[in-house]
Scaffold this active site. Structure first.
Site, PDB file in Angstrom:
ATOM      1  CG  ASP A  19     108.579  80.836  53.718  1.00  0.00           C
ATOM      2  OD1 ASP A  19     107.378  81.194  53.585  1.00  0.00           O
ATOM      3  OD2 ASP A  19     109.212  81.012  54.770  1.00  0.00           O
ATOM      4  CD  GLU A  29     104.433  82.165  58.400  1.00  0.00           C
ATOM      5  OE1 GLU A  29     103.758  82.407  59.405  1.00  0.00           O
ATOM      6  OE2 GLU A  29     105.010  81.062  58.227  1.00  0.00           O
TER       7      GLU A  29
END
Lengths: 477, 477
Positions: free
Chosen positions: A99, A166
């Protein structure tokens, strides 16, 4: 100079590797925005397929649900898997995240952030996620492909852990790692995380420490509602007066923490350790440039580095409940919350720090003789992490950097926290190393994020060579 | 007990006087909202007509333009005029304001704020402006009408100054007063302002002092932009650390100002003056009720009153540029502005206070050894005001209160500022007195603003009797 076949293959297939990063960057996998969630999921599927093409066995692990922007959403799955299961080989766990941070052209990007842009003049690869953390993930894939294309045996078993949250608090990952410590990750001998940056722009780094954090909210309340300072000034005990008095006793302008018991718990500095900082390839000027002003506490490079990396720090962040607008307002705030945090280094434990802070602030508050009410709360706590750089994991990486770059890496510690590092270290009980690919000026969470092509290519070789070095390094351990 | 004909007339015409206040309250003359401006203008016209019915000569004086809510608007005019021009009589200037604070039922009013509500059970007259300041203005009109209806000669010349911007900074009024000091107000011998409140709910007050104000903004700046506390904690001199250190040296939790030279300039307390405070009809419990908590610095009533009225105070209002939200944010603010103000009493002058504060903060900042930059700015300054209660103006009012209420007034000072008071005192060089009509619990700027009917009626008589008392009081001066 590295002339192994896999490295040669990498040099000769740069365009293909760039195209792979382009594909990844152009999937806008922003985890913090509900409307982008389908892109995050698509990115996970794309990554799973890439890994499977290499022969890896990958499971897409659901992590439950979250509420974001008022919607209940499935969390992006974690990708957990393996490549190789030879009991004679060491097993290395590789972590990364697929991400990215949000980005918009209107924030000040020179190029569309989700349109991969290769600036051939500067050799820079622009795009959100280029360095954080898609470049490094592609690096692992590139290296494995290069091994396979050149029939180079991979001398380690690989385990993978790639997450899609994250940038949004790694929701669900800690539980997964703890669970897989007895499952997929049971045989792991060492962990390599490529998700941080060189300190500067010229010297590769190996990162062996992170500071922990204890974040405090200190409430002082008195009157039932905000009062007019004309009517009640010099009539009531003012919470703001108490707060300023109290917080002035936390830390000196030179950064020395005044809470008794904190400095005493910091591991003493050895000459050998000090030399590590003196050897780091960075100047005071580099710091002043990053800060934008000549306001460092020390003008000694090693002291500045140690201030960030191996000593605790205490920062006052702000006040909630007081006047914070422009201009003037003659209010006596009735209840305020002062916020400060302490960055922790070994051997400071957040719970112990909480006790020390609670006791100190309560004692000091009692001395004020105020009739207001004090409440001290630790909002969050995270332990510091330091790994041994004498472990074969670090030696394998150091040798790889020396082979690829022809120079010795700087050993660095980060001043901030990457909580998952500590989770791996504690859940697996194995050596964890941070092996950054990008440079300190990559602008990871900022506009115009980039990864230099040379870092992408040489970084890919470094990751590969690191894996190749593991058996010898481990054998001489 | 007052049995003069004008007072009897007032008692017998209560319904008429209530109807007058109802008419005034039901014109929603909110000066702070552009969409209400036509109502403010209409209120001024209504008031001008009422005064003219009494034979007063009134000019509607334009005060220029302002920008409000993005529109350029004409300021509501001031009403300036006179009634009586006998050179053998004293001339009294009467001030009031015909604009009001905003109000909406949804703020928590029991009745529509612009619908006048006479609660006959409690004897309260509810409505925005009932006590602030339409009740007192109606009081003057009522008293003059009562004199005229009962053929009572008004033994003073009257001058009027009514504005429509008091709740919005009295824009344009200071210039007008200074100009009219040589015009309409040239012969004024004393000023009476009825625009504040009794301290409590039972004893009438005469107010002879107001605190002044010096408001400071203290900027401390260092890094070029906000920094991450993980990366730069214990690396840079943090502006917040400096600010807390500096502001902790401003005032003690017991309200003692630590800036050298301030306390030294406060006029010493005399026994006689202390007795004034001991005699004020208020209890510690009244204060604690208003504050909503037992957090007064002193538990001695006179000390609490003096803390508000005759000593300076220093309040820290807030910090601009730091984290002020909920939860935690690990920021090192790069530039912050701390805001504090000092309430001034004689003989403190805002410019002198500014010099003392500037010097003190610069000296203390130098001691911190910080590389950050300090800037101290006085955002606004207003002088304190204290009038002599031995003046015939006060004696005329004291006698009126004793006649009407059968009790001696409390002599009070306000902790806050009413800047126009000082303007009158300085521009005219005459005695100024605040003669409140309403009670301390009227909720002037709050919800459910009210004026007790008894305060309206007895207050009207007090204003009238005060005027009647002037010649004798002045003669014995």
């Amino acid at each position: 100079m590295l002339d192994a076949p896999f490295a040669k293959w990498i040099d000769e297939h740069q365009d293909e590797l760039i195209a792979r990063l382009k594909e990844a960057v152009e999937i806008p996998s922003v985890s913090g925005d509900a409307s982008y969630r389908p892109h995050v999921v698509r990115m996970g599927e794309w990554l799973k397929a890439e890994l499977e093409k290499l022969g890896a066995e990958i499971r897409s692990v659901p992590l439950g649900k979250q509420v974001l922007d008022g919607q209940e959403l499935d969390l992006p799955p974690a990708l957990v898997g393996s490549l190789g299961n030879d009991p004679k080989k060491k097993t290395v766990l590789v972590y990364g995240h697929y991400d990215v941070q949000p980005a918009a052209l209107s924030d000040g990007w020179k190029h569309e952030p989700f349109q991969f842009t290769h600036d051939k003049e500067t050799g820079r690869l622009y795009g959100r996620g280029s360095t954080d953390d898609k470049g490094p993930i592609m690096g692992w894939i590139n290296a494995i492909q290069a091994f396979q294309e050149t029939k180079t045996e991979i001398p380690v078993n690989l385990r993978f852990c790639f997450e899609g949250m994250e940038e949004s608090g790694s929701e669900g990952l800690e539980e997964l790692v703890i669970k897989e410590a007895k499952g997929e990750f049971a045989d792991v001998d060492a962990v390599c995380i490529s998700d941080n940056y060189w300190l500067g722009t010229t010297t590769p780094c190996l990162t062996y420490g992170l500071r922990g954090l204890s974040y405090f909210s200190v409430s002082i309340s008195g009157p039932a509602a905000d009062l007019h300072s004309g009517v009640f000034g010099n009539v009531v005990h003012e919470p703001m007066t108490d707060l300023f008095d109290l917080f002035s006793k936390l830390v000196t302008p030179q950064g020395k923490i005044l809470v008794p018991g904190i400095n005493e718990k910091v591991a003493p500095l050895t000459d050998e350790e000090r030399k590590l900082y003196e050897d780091i390839d960075v100047t005071l000027g580099d710091f002043e440039q990053a800060i934008g002003a000549k306001v460092t506490i020390s003008e000694d490079k090693a002291e500045v580095l140690m201030g960030r990396m191996r000593y605790p720090s205490l920062s006052i962040h702000g006040v909630e409940g007081a006047f914070s607008g422009q201009g003037g307002k003659t209010v006596i705030p009735a209840a305020v919350k002062g916020k400060f945090s302490i960055r922790l280094v070994p051997d400071l434990d957040p719970d112990e720090v909480n006790e020390l802070v609670q006791k100190y602030l309560k004692d000091e508050f009692a001395k004020l003789g105020s009739k207001n009410t004090l409440k001290v709360e630790m909002l969050s706590g995270g332990k510091p992490w330091v790994a041994s750089i004498d472990h074969w994991n670090f030696r394998a990486a150091k040798d790889a950097i020396e082979t690829v770059y022809g120079k010795t890496p700087s050993y660095t510690r980060e001043g901030g926290s990457i909580p998952i590092t500590l989770t791996f270290a504690e859940a697996l009980g194995k050596n964890v190393m941070l092996l950054p690919m990008g440079r300190g000026d990559d602008g990871a969470h900022s506009t115009n994020e980039k990864l230099d092509l040379s870092n992408y290519i040489e970084g890919t070789k470094t990751l590969g060579q690191y894996l190749l070095n593991v058996p010898a390094a481990a054998a001489s351990a």
